[in-house]
Design a protein around this motif. Sequence first.
Motif, short mmCIF file in Angstrom:
data_model
loop_
_atom_site.label_atom_id
_atom_site.label_comp_id
_atom_site.label_asym_id
_atom_site.label_seq_id
_atom_site.Cartn_x
_atom_site.Cartn_y
_atom_site.Cartn_z
N ALA A 1 -2.99 10.57 -1.59
CA ALA A 1 -1.98 9.70 -1.54
C ALA A 1 -1.00 9.73 -0.68
N ALA A 2 -0.96 10.96 0.02
CA ALA A 2 -0.24 11.28 1.25
C ALA A 2 -0.84 10.52 2.66
N LYS A 3 -2.22 10.78 2.64
CA LYS A 3 -2.97 9.91 3.46
C LYS A 3 -2.71 8.50 3.48
N LEU A 4 -3.09 8.16 2.17
CA LEU A 4 -2.72 6.57 2.05
C LEU A 4 -1.47 6.10 2.40
N GLU A 5 -0.44 6.75 1.98
CA GLU A 5 0.92 6.44 2.53
C GLU A 5 1.14 6.40 4.21
N ARG A 6 0.65 7.49 4.82
CA ARG A 6 0.90 7.64 6.11
C ARG A 6 -0.16 6.46 6.91
N LEU A 7 -1.32 6.03 6.36
CA LEU A 7 -1.96 4.94 7.00
C LEU A 7 -1.11 3.49 6.82
N ALA A 8 -0.54 3.36 5.44
CA ALA A 8 0.25 2.20 5.28
C ALA A 8 1.27 2.09 6.25
N LYS B 1 2.89 10.16 -9.87
CA LYS B 1 2.18 10.41 -11.06
C LYS B 1 1.47 11.87 -10.83
N ALA B 2 0.97 11.99 -9.62
CA ALA B 2 0.53 13.17 -9.63
C ALA B 2 1.10 14.34 -9.52
N ILE B 3 2.43 14.30 -9.03
CA ILE B 3 3.50 15.31 -9.41
C ILE B 3 3.97 15.47 -10.83
N GLU B 4 4.13 14.27 -11.43
CA GLU B 4 4.67 14.38 -12.77
C GLU B 4 3.51 15.02 -13.71
N ARG B 5 2.00 14.73 -13.38
CA ARG B 5 1.04 15.34 -14.07
C ARG B 5 1.08 16.81 -13.93
N LEU B 6 1.59 17.20 -12.64
CA LEU B 6 1.62 18.58 -12.24
C LEU B 6 2.30 19.40 -13.06
N ARG B 7 3.62 18.76 -13.18
CA ARG B 7 4.75 19.43 -13.88
C ARG B 7 4.59 19.56 -15.27
N HIS C 1 0.79 -1.30 -0.11
CA HIS C 1 0.10 -0.01 -0.12
C HIS C 1 0.88 1.13 0.03
N ALA C 2 1.97 1.16 0.82
CA ALA C 2 2.78 2.43 0.82
C ALA C 2 3.57 2.44 -0.54
N GLN C 3 3.84 1.58 -1.16
CA GLN C 3 4.43 1.62 -2.70
C GLN C 3 3.41 2.16 -3.57
N THR C 4 2.24 1.87 -3.61
CA THR C 4 1.14 2.15 -4.33
C THR C 4 0.75 3.77 -4.14
N ALA C 5 0.83 4.08 -2.75
CA ALA C 5 0.63 5.35 -2.48
C ALA C 5 2.18 6.39 -3.13
N LEU C 6 3.02 5.81 -2.86
CA LEU C 6 4.14 6.58 -3.64
C LEU C 6 4.06 6.88 -5.14
N LEU C 7 3.62 5.81 -5.83
CA LEU C 7 3.37 5.78 -7.16
C LEU C 7 2.18 6.91 -7.75
N PHE C 8 1.28 6.78 -6.98
CA PHE C 8 0.18 7.96 -7.16
C PHE C 8 0.74 9.29 -6.87
N GLN C 9 1.58 9.40 -5.93
CA GLN C 9 2.02 10.77 -5.82
C GLN C 9 2.99 11.05 -6.77
#
Length: 197
Positions: free
Chosen positions: A135-142, A110-116, A100-108
């Motif tokens: 994504a940050a919330k998911l990472e913290r929970l994981a 992707k979101a940052i890449e899209r933002l750029r 779950h933490a790795q998935t959250a990092l991937l989402f983060q």
Amino acid sequence: MAHPWDRLPGESAKAFAAFCLYRDLGTRRSLDEASRRYHGSNRQDSAGDQQRSGSRSSGSIRGWAQRWNWRARAEALDEEQEQVQAAERRAAATEMNERHAQTALLFQDKAIERLRQLRPEELKPRDLVGVVLGAAKLERLARGEPSDRVAQNHQLTDVKELTDEELVTIIARGRGRLLPAGGRGAVSETDGPQQPV
């Protein structure tokens, strides 16, 4: 290394086979059930009469159980199996949390890449902020960290400053929540102090 639930030195093959039946019944095991399974549901007694399938454990089963300490041996196996299962549950939870933490990092990422890649006129900040925060919330929970912080502010009133009427109202509201509606002693908010009966 020998385990208590393995065949013991001097234990006959018949006694061990009966123990295995008892052992494998699980936490609801009984000598009676082990005896029924060992002897079969239609065993015959020494006089040749057929006994009912609900008969009590045979003397040989009771003797073997006592001599070879079946109960303690079966409980040792139960404990071992519980420890193995608990370790498997912990390992699975650790693996799940890491996944779950790795998935959250991937989402983060992707979101940052899209933002750029976005031009300012295409940017919908509300959407990107929501993705990044989610994504940050998911990472913290994981990772076992709190995802939200909640502050509680309590304003306590000095009871000495309340009037008798205010105290009666507070007491009445508290009783109304504690007692069933219409039950003995129930007080509504409009009721005044109760008179003794």
